[in-house]
Design an enzyme around this catalytic site. Sequence first.
Site, mmCIF file in Angstrom:
data_model
loop_
_atom_site.group_PDB
_atom_site.id
_atom_site.type_symbol
_atom_site.label_atom_id
_atom_site.label_comp_id
_atom_site.label_asym_id
_atom_site.label_seq_id
_atom_site.Cartn_x
_atom_site.Cartn_y
_atom_site.Cartn_z
ATOM 1 N N THR A 1 0.826 -1.222 0.000
ATOM 2 C CA THR A 1 0.000 0.000 0.000
ATOM 3 C C THR A 1 0.855 1.266 0.000
ATOM 4 O O THR A 1 0.328 2.369 -0.026
ATOM 5 C CB THR A 1 -0.919 0.016 1.237
ATOM 6 N N ARG B 1 -3.595 -2.579 9.599
ATOM 7 C CA ARG B 1 -4.470 -1.431 9.293
ATOM 8 C C ARG B 1 -5.037 -1.508 7.880
ATOM 9 O O ARG B 1 -6.099 -0.961 7.600
ATOM 10 C CB ARG B 1 -3.665 -0.104 9.364
ATOM 11 N N ARG C 1 21.322 -4.269 4.699
ATOM 12 C CA ARG C 1 22.296 -3.920 3.658
ATOM 13 C C ARG C 1 23.745 -4.109 4.058
ATOM 14 O O ARG C 1 24.568 -4.523 3.251
ATOM 15 C CB ARG C 1 22.094 -2.453 3.232
ATOM 16 N N CYS D 1 18.418 4.323 -2.525
ATOM 17 C CA CYS D 1 18.125 4.931 -3.824
ATOM 18 C C CYS D 1 19.260 5.823 -4.343
ATOM 19 O O CYS D 1 19.649 5.735 -5.509
ATOM 20 C CB CYS D 1 16.825 5.727 -3.742
ATOM 21 N N HIS E 1 15.662 11.761 -7.693
ATOM 22 C CA HIS E 1 16.816 12.309 -6.980
ATOM 23 C C HIS E 1 17.853 12.784 -8.008
ATOM 24 O O HIS E 1 18.064 12.137 -9.037
ATOM 25 C CB HIS E 1 17.498 11.240 -6.126
HETATM 26 P P1 A2P Z 1 0.166 0.379 5.733
HETATM 27 O O1 A2P Z 1 -0.323 1.154 4.546
HETATM 28 O O2 A2P Z 1 -0.792 -0.681 6.160
HETATM 29 O O3 A2P Z 1 0.644 1.251 6.856
HETATM 30 P P2 A2P Z 1 5.263 4.428 2.645
HETATM 31 O O4 A2P Z 1 6.745 4.360 2.855
HETATM 32 O O5 A2P Z 1 4.892 4.895 1.274
HETATM 33 O O6 A2P Z 1 4.576 5.190 3.725
HETATM 34 O O7 A2P Z 1 4.750 2.880 2.757
HETATM 35 C C1 A2P Z 1 5.057 2.029 3.828
HETATM 36 C C2 A2P Z 1 4.486 0.630 3.551
HETATM 37 O O8 A2P Z 1 4.915 -0.248 4.609
HETATM 38 C C3 A2P Z 1 2.963 0.583 3.578
HETATM 39 O O9 A2P Z 1 2.500 -0.402 2.676
HETATM 40 C C4 A2P Z 1 2.693 0.152 5.015
HETATM 41 O O10 A2P Z 1 1.445 -0.472 5.211
HETATM 42 C C5 A2P Z 1 3.789 -0.845 5.221
HETATM 43 N N1 A2P Z 1 4.028 -1.074 6.648
HETATM 44 C C6 A2P Z 1 4.420 -0.166 7.570
HETATM 45 N N2 A2P Z 1 4.535 -0.767 8.793
HETATM 46 C C7 A2P Z 1 4.212 -2.061 8.606
HETATM 47 C C8 A2P Z 1 4.146 -3.202 9.479
HETATM 48 N N3 A2P Z 1 4.440 -3.112 10.777
HETATM 49 N N4 A2P Z 1 3.753 -4.389 8.944
HETATM 50 C C9 A2P Z 1 3.475 -4.490 7.622
HETATM 51 N N5 A2P Z 1 3.522 -3.450 6.761
HETATM 52 C C10 A2P Z 1 3.891 -2.265 7.246
#
Ligand code: A2P
Length: 325
Positions: free
Chosen positions: A9, A37, A97, A125, A233
């Site tokens: 997401t 979520r 990394r 990146c 970037h």
């Molecule tokens: P979610 O949308 O449910 O919070 P970005 O860097 O663009 O904000 O995206 C971060 C991504 O990592 C999102 O898909 C977010 O899901 C996911 N994410 C963040 N924390 C967790 C977690 N604890 N478990 C699984 N996915 C996570």
Amino acid sequence: MKVAVVGATGLVGAEMLQALERFDFPVTELIPVASARSVGKTVTYKGQAYPVVDMEAGIAARPDIALFSAGGSTSKTYAPRFAEVGCTVVDNSSAWRMEPDVPLVVPEINMDAVQGHKIIANPNCSTIQMVLALAPVHRRWGIRRLVVSTYQSVTGTGKAAVDQLFAEREGREADAVYPQPIDLNCLPHCDIFLDNDYTKEEMKLVHETRKILGDPEIGVTATAVRVPVIGGHSESVNVETVQPFDLAEVRAAMADMPGVVVMDDVKHHLYPTPRESHGRDEVFVGRLRLDASQPQAFNCWIVADNLRKGAATNAVQIALKLLER
Ligand code: A2P
């Protein structure tokens, strides 16, 4: 191939889904994973909606390959759990990394490093675009020292940062991700500050460059700056070589590197910009010129879409190469 996209997401996750589609990755089952979520939401892949599942459901599905971009602590905990069920993880976070036994891979440079590994790290990146353009220079003339200044897109910080930029521009309220306004501003602050007063982003450029190019002797010093840009970037890089070079040969060596496009004709105002690199998979190089203050040195300007070659494209290219093997 059962493919999980962990962080589906998020901004990079969305790019990963598009890259799987664009590169025609042979996906037989797609498993989009995000935090609890997001369970109940869907993501779109090849015009079809797929329900988002949580981590435990993602592991239970036993994917063959998982592309992770869900933050460092998530990767630290969950990448080994995916690996335990036989999955190969390509992880876009910084969690793995610099682990000595985890390969850090730009496929055009060091794909051989993946042999026998279940967790493969996708570099930072800013590092990917710099080393891709400079690998042919290092191969042929050796690199003694790099002085880098970056001009980094807010997309590198994630969705909330893009929202902060546009909220400021439109006079809306939004959660502040950056400690100061980002619109009409530049923040010499990417990631957290470390004990040596450099940021973590700046030190990633130092350590990751040496690891990918396989040369611990390369001197690297960096200043990483966040700018109110969303396309990609940019980097101003001063390169000092070990052997004397001819600049026309440097230009030709870069142009021959797969994935690199030289755009360098200042008479016609031709040089790369982040707006133009947005949505492209290549790394663009321009403004090649000798450094008159220093023997065996030149300057260049390196631009790439940080969500593409800087993240999703590189991860999917690694996965494709793994399939070929
Ligand atoms: P979610 O949308 O449910 O919070 P970005 O860097 O663009 O904000 O995206 C971060 C991504 O990592 C999102 O898909 C977010 O899901 C996911 N994410 C963040 N924390 C967790 C977690 N604890 N478990 C699984 N996915 C996570």
